[in-house]
Design an enzyme around this catalytic site. Structure first.
Site: not given
Ligand code: ADP
Ligand code: MG
Length: 381
Positions: A123, A170
């Site tokens: 997402l 995205d």
């Molecule tokens: P997606 O974008 O589909 O959720 P990704 O692996 O691309 O999955 O991104 C997830 C990563 O983004 C997490 O592992 C973290 O490092 C970072 N992240 C996302 N939201 C937060 C948040 N609220 N606080 C800290 N890090 C975050």
């Molecule tokens: Mg991502």
């Protein structure tokens, strides 16, 4: 507590002061058009009501400090080169780096992050994080950076700084989506059209089914798909697979020896066309009729692009068997979420059907909710 008040409270607790402002940026689902973005093709995302909120204030000492409700420790950094800050704070440092690299002076700042976008579920919590921080820093720094140019800058943060080879879908969705609409984006020209997507008026809903089988973007599979598409474009002598039309497809496939590569190309070419067909139907207000295109997209991702897993295939099958008009995985793949287009009053039955199918196979239970298109990145207060 709302995400916004949580961000403000986290800021106060961490820094003993009030933030200057709160900036929000949403997660997204892609209605159709998967892996087409880095092939210069078409996508059709809409923003989720779930968002990342960044509470931010300028700092009077050099450098940046960031904390998040998702992480135990705050992270401080000065200007760094790509890869200099690892882990979740790298997405924030990446934005600071990309702004600096584009010639902007980024004001030192203190940042607190809160979010209700599920992490790693396809997402796009990462783009929401980047987009919230970018929107805040652009405003605090008084930077002249048009909205249309912001997604590419945030994408550089993710591609170059964090090292995840994702396309521009995205960040474009998080920054350029509009409430109540789906965003038709041409990933070559970066032109957008806001497409009416009033599900409620049509008595419909999009049920999001989180398979709870986490996706792994940064992993090799995404990069391998991308490489295969780029290699195919080279062999076919076109700038990108977007330049192969459905009418050219058979001839193009005849020029490729590798069966896997042929299937990758077929997915991209047919998927671009499905986006265009979906947009046509939505422009004409025929929302229900996009269902078969969604289901065909799923089959193409499963059989030709090979980016689905058992959990998402089972969710699609169960939703269709429960009467959904169409269903497909959304996002980069290898887990993540499924979208099902259903009658608005069928959410509970569809959820129950998917839960039963998961229980029979011993899968972790899914999470479901109905989504409406929310607003793109903006200052909240
Ligand atoms: P997606 O974008 O589909 O959720 P990704 O692996 O691309 O999955 O991104 C997830 C990563 O983004 C997490 O592992 C973290 O490092 C970072 N992240 C996302 N939201 C937060 C948040 N609220 N606080 C800290 N890090 C975050
Ligand atoms: Mg991502």
């Amino acid at each position: 507590m709302t995400v916004a008040s949580s961000a403000a409270e986290t800021f106060r607790n961490a820094y003993g002061a009030e933030p200057t402002g709160l900036w929000a940026a949403p997660g997204r689902v892609n209605l159709i058009g998967e892996h087409t973005d880095y092939n210069d093709g078409f996508v059709l995302p809409f923003a989720l009501p779930q968002h990342v909120v960044a509470a931010v204030a300028p700092a009077d000492t050099p450098g940046w400090t960031v904390c998040s409700t998702f992480a135990p420790e705050s992270v401080s950094f000065a200007a760094t080169e790509p890869g200099g800050v690892e882990g979740w704070a790298g997405y924030v440092a990446g934005i600071v780096w990309a702004l600096g690299d584009a010639g902007f002076t980024v004001p030192p700042a203190r940042i607190a992050i809160a979010s209700d976008v599920p992490l790693g579920s396809g997402l796009s919590s990462s783009a929401a994080l980047e987009s919230a921080v970018l929107t805040a820093l652009v405003e605090l720094g008084g930077m002249d950076l048009p909205v249309a140019d912001r997604p590419a800058l945030a994408q550089r943060a993710e591609n170059v700084y964090v090292g995840a080879p994702t396309g521009i879908l995205d960040q474009s969705a998080s920054i350029r989506c509009v409430e109540g609409k789906a965003l038709f984006l041409d990933c070559r020209s970066l032109e957008v059209e806001q497409i009416p997507f009033d599900l409620a008026a049509a008595g419909l809903a999009i049920l999001i089914i989180n398979s709870n089988a986490p996706h792994q973007h940064v992993d090799g599979e995404y990069g391998a798909r991308r490489k295969s598409c780029e290699e195919a474009a080279r062999i076919l002598g076109v700038p990108a697979l977007r330049d192969v039309t459905p009418a050219d497809l058979d001839a193009a496939l005849g020029k490729l020896d590798d069966d896997v590569m042929r299937r990758r190309v077929r997915h991209i070419v047919t998927e671009d066309q499905r986006v265009l067909d979906t947009v046509e139907l939505l422009r004409a207000g025929r929302i229900r009729e996009i269902g078969p295109l969604m289901t065909a997209s799923h089959a193409s991702m499963r059989d030709d692009f090979e980016i689905t897993v058992g959990q998402v295939d089972v969710a699609v099958e169960a939703a269709l068997a429960a009467g959904a008009y169409g269903a497909r995985m959304t996002g980069g793949g290898f887990g993540g979420c499924v979208l099902a287009l259903i009658d608005a009053d069928r959410a509970a039955e569809t959820t129950a059907a998917v839960e039963r199918a998961y229980a029979e196979r011993g899968f972790t239970a899914p999470t479901t909710w109905s989504a409406t298109p929310g607003p793109g990145a903006a200052r909240l207060s």
